[in-house]
Write a protein that holds these residues in place. Structure first.
Motif: not given
Length: 339
Positions: A315-338
């Protein structure tokens, strides 16, 4: 390879959650499991957690092959012989996941928390019996000075005692880790998680983990578990993690005491060295670990501790994702690209 120093607290915890996905509920069980973590989808991108154990094993083996070939090239350039180590007797990823079942009574009866006696150690010892370092004969043919130069070229200079304790621990730098560090960086690239670009995201996730563990809801769940433990004859614990940590602390204390009594580095051939694994105190601790872990398992089951704690965490993670989705998407993209 030398220690890389402590990872960020939450990353280690979240990595554990993803690794433990292999310990999730069996088919037909609708209860929550570790692989239901909403945040793991993002964090796992940094280390292939979205792959199956078989795919992870293939990835590990291929990276090891590439790394070892580069190490051999680097060592040759520096004037040393080096035979690539393609199979080092390690436990396969799939085997490691299958070996970790801390919520099953049969497993706990054998390993407790997996501290004194670990399924990984047991498998490693069996596999290690047949393992021979292909470089051993060459290393033994070197003089003491040449051997020191070989090791420094391969691994980098050994950190000083001051470096190990300064600012909370030695921080790994591939550029200072010899041919091994260079080769691993060539194959794996930069660690996206540790990059400055995502420093703010790291801090937020670490804070999320701390807050989730210190929430009033978790305090209530821990209190219920602690009451069960006290009723079963195991008082003195305020949080579920305190039980296993008490064994870890006792285990570490025995190793420290053995080092002080022996006057030599643990694991040496010196007659004065003490192997803490062979002491009556360690045997007693192993028995105590299983005894405590069995009570802990009983109380976790009676309070639905894993299920309820995961509900709170997710439940805490869902709230965190909603508030920080742009940063998380950027991190995931960078990790997958590496990769």
């Amino acid at each position: 390879m030398r220690s890389t120093g402590p990872l960020a607290a939450f990353f280690a915890a979240t990595a554990m959650v993803v690794v433990l996905a292999g310990c999730s509920a069996s088919a037909g069980d609708d209860s929550l499991s570790y692989d239901d973590s909403p945040l793991a989808e993002y964090v796992s991108a940094a280390y292939g957690g979205d792959l199956s154990p078989e795919e992870q094993q293939k990835q590990v083996e291929e990276r090891q092959r590439q790394t070892e070939e580069l190490v051999a090239q680097c060592m040759s350039d520096e004037g040393f012989e080096y035979t690539p180590i393609i199979d080092n007797g390690g436990v396969a990823v799939s085997e490691a996941v299958e070996a970790w079942e801390p919520d099953k009574r049969e497993w706990v009866e054998t390993y407790g928390y997996g501290v004194v006696n670990s399924p990984f150690t047991a498998q490693g010892e069996v596999l290690g019996e047949a393992y021979v370092d292909p470089n051993q004969d060459y290393i033994e043919s070197l003089t003491e000075t040449e051997r020191a130069a070989f090791n420094e070229t391969l691994y980098g200079a050994t950190p000083t005692e001051e470096e190990l304790v300064e600012d909370g621990g030695y921080e790994y730098d591939w550029q200072e880790a010899g041919c091994q560090g260079w080769a691993q960086h060539e194959v794996d690239g930069d660690d996206v998680w540790q990059s400055d670009e995502f420093a703010d995201l790291r801090s937020k996730i670490e804070e999320l983990w701390t807050q989730s563990q210190e929430s009033p809801e978790m305090a209530e769940l821990n209190a219920e578990w602690a009451a069960c433990m006290a009723d079963a004859g195991e008082p003195g614990f305020s949080a579920q993690t305190d039980a296993s940590q008490s064994i870890v602390d006792a285990h570490d204390a025995l190793y420290q005491a053995a080092g002080e009594e022996g006057g030599e580095q643990i694991g040496t051939e010196s007659a004065e060295s003490v192997d803490p694994r062979e002491t009556p105190e360690m045997t007693a601790l192993g028995e105590r670990e299983i005894e405590l872990a069995l009570v802990d398992l009983k109380c976790r089951t009676e309070t639905s501790y894993v299920e309820e704690s995961l509900k709170l965490q997710f439940a805490s993670e869902e709230k965190f994702i909603a508030a920080n989705k742009a940063e998380l998407d950027a991190f995931k993209a960078a990790a997958e690209q590496s990769k």
